[in-house]
Design an enzyme around this catalytic site. Structure first.
Site, short mmCIF file in Angstrom:
data_model
loop_
_atom_site.label_atom_id
_atom_site.label_comp_id
_atom_site.label_asym_id
_atom_site.label_seq_id
_atom_site.Cartn_x
_atom_site.Cartn_y
_atom_site.Cartn_z
N GLU A 89 -10.45 34.36 41.80
CA GLU A 89 -11.11 34.87 43.01
C GLU A 89 -12.63 34.61 42.95
OE1 GLU A 89 -10.05 36.70 46.00
OE2 GLU A 89 -8.25 35.63 45.40
N CYS A 145 2.45 33.71 48.05
CA CYS A 145 2.18 34.74 47.05
C CYS A 145 3.50 35.16 46.42
CB CYS A 145 1.52 35.94 47.74
SG CYS A 145 1.18 37.34 46.66
N CYS A 156 2.36 32.45 39.76
CA CYS A 156 1.37 33.09 40.64
C CYS A 156 0.53 31.96 41.22
CB CYS A 156 0.51 34.07 39.84
SG CYS A 156 -0.97 34.63 40.73
N HIS A 198 -2.43 31.79 42.26
CA HIS A 198 -3.79 31.67 41.73
C HIS A 198 -3.82 30.79 40.47
CE1 HIS A 198 -4.72 35.15 44.31
NE2 HIS A 198 -6.01 34.95 44.05
N ASP A 201 -1.94 35.15 51.37
CA ASP A 201 -1.86 35.50 49.95
C ASP A 201 -2.75 36.73 49.75
OD1 ASP A 201 -1.40 35.32 47.13
OD2 ASP A 201 -3.25 34.22 46.88
N SER A 202 -2.66 37.32 48.56
CA SER A 202 -3.57 38.42 48.24
C SER A 202 -5.02 37.94 48.21
CB SER A 202 -3.23 38.98 46.86
OG SER A 202 -3.45 37.99 45.88
N1 DGL Z 1 -1.37 34.90 44.16
C1 DGL Z 1 -0.45 35.94 44.08
C2 DGL Z 1 0.88 35.56 43.47
O1 DGL Z 1 1.30 34.44 43.63
C3 DGL Z 1 -0.91 37.35 43.81
C4 DGL Z 1 -1.83 37.59 42.70
C5 DGL Z 1 -2.41 38.98 42.74
O2 DGL Z 1 -3.05 39.32 43.73
O3 DGL Z 1 -2.21 39.75 41.77
O4 DGL Z 1 1.55 36.37 42.89
#
Ligand code: DGL
Length: 275
Positions: free
Chosen positions: A156, A78, A188, A190, A15-16
């Site tokens: 984060e 992600c 997302c 996160h 993931d990011s």
């Molecule tokens: N967690 C990621 C997603 O599902 C990326 C969030 C990000 O880095 O902007 O899109």
């Protein structure tokens, strides 16, 4: 687990940043002893406002690195990287690639008011993939696409419940509820960690949908097809890697994973590239 001791049935997840841990937790729930390598590109998060070219390059480099490290299957945990790069990844890699998309289809099936809200990153929401989902499944339903700048940064940092997080969530979600949304899609990975705070804001009557359990089921299904015997011999080996600062990542990883874990630096000498 070290880079050189991966098993014959290792799942590579990226993931990011730390958001994909929500998907990894769902995979762990499906198979308590699956072996995995998790790579958080926290040194480059958030992806949501990055260029398509940047995200494509990172996804490609990271997936390659995970395969070289021993992953037999790649999970793109992600939505943003999936929306931007999944087709290229599938063309590039010789291993299966499991990816994810905002759960618009189940949300449309669930809504009673005919109004849903989709919370995701800017890059995800403007993607062709989301346009296709809305066109294919959204007939007769009003779909409000809500970009959420700032949320990824909070997760984060492990800030899931401060007044600042609550205020930002209220600002993003209240207009959707005011427009009649009875179903919210967390598009997302996160945001899944913010679900308790979102629930406290919207109350019990709003349905909240996210995709981690579906991705986990799909991953285990693929693994079983690939090598069922090796899967049953998995020993629960774990390797957590970050492109951020491991010392700082340790606390947030442990908080989100729900147990103390060791986070190692990802050696990105061959994969780091400014775009
Ligand atoms: N967690 C990621 C997603 O599902 C990326 C969030 C990000 O880095 O902007 O899109």
């Amino acid at each position: 687990m070290t880079h050189s001791s991966t098993s014959v049935c290792t799942v590579g997840v990226f993931d990011s940043g730390v958001g994909g841990l929500s998907v990894l937790k769902a995979i762990r729930k499906e198979h308590p002893s699956v072996d995995f390598i998790y790579l958080a590109d926290s040194g480059n998060a958030p992806y949501g406002s990055r260029s398509v070219e940047f995200i494509e390059n990172r996804a490609s480099q990271i997936a390659d690195a995970l395969v070289s490290t021993g992953a037999q299957i790649i999970v793109v945990a992600c939505n943003t990287a999936t929306a931007v790069a999944v087709e290229k990844l599938r063309a590039q890699l010789s291993v299966p690639v499991i990816a994810m998309e905002p759960a618009i289809k189940p949300a449309v099936a669930h809504t009673k008011t005919g109004v849903i809200g989709v919370l995701a990153t800017e890059r995800t929401l403007e993607s062709l993939a989301v346009a296709r989902l809305c066109a294919e499944f959204g007939q007769g339903v009003k779909i409000h696409l809500q970009p959420c700048p700032g949320l990824v940064e909070l997760v984060e940092r492990g800030d899931l419940s401060s007044p600042c997080t609550e205020a930002l969530l209220r600002k993003l979600i209240s207009p959707l509820i005011a427009k009649g949304a009875d179903t919210l899609v967390l598009g997302c990975t996160h945001y899944v960690f913010l679900e308790p705070m979102i629930r406290s804001i919207v109350g019990p009557s709003v349905h909240i949908i996210e995709s981690s359990a579906a991705v986990a089921r799909q991953t285990m299904h693929h693994l079983a097809l690939m090598n069922n015997r090796a899967l049953s011999a998995c020993a629960g080996r774990e390797l957590f890697l970050t492109t951020g600062i491991p010392k700082n990542a340790q606390a947030v990883f442990s908080q989100l994973w729900g147990a103390c874990v060791e986070v190692q630096p990802f050696d990105h000498r061959n994969t780091h590239e400014e775009v």
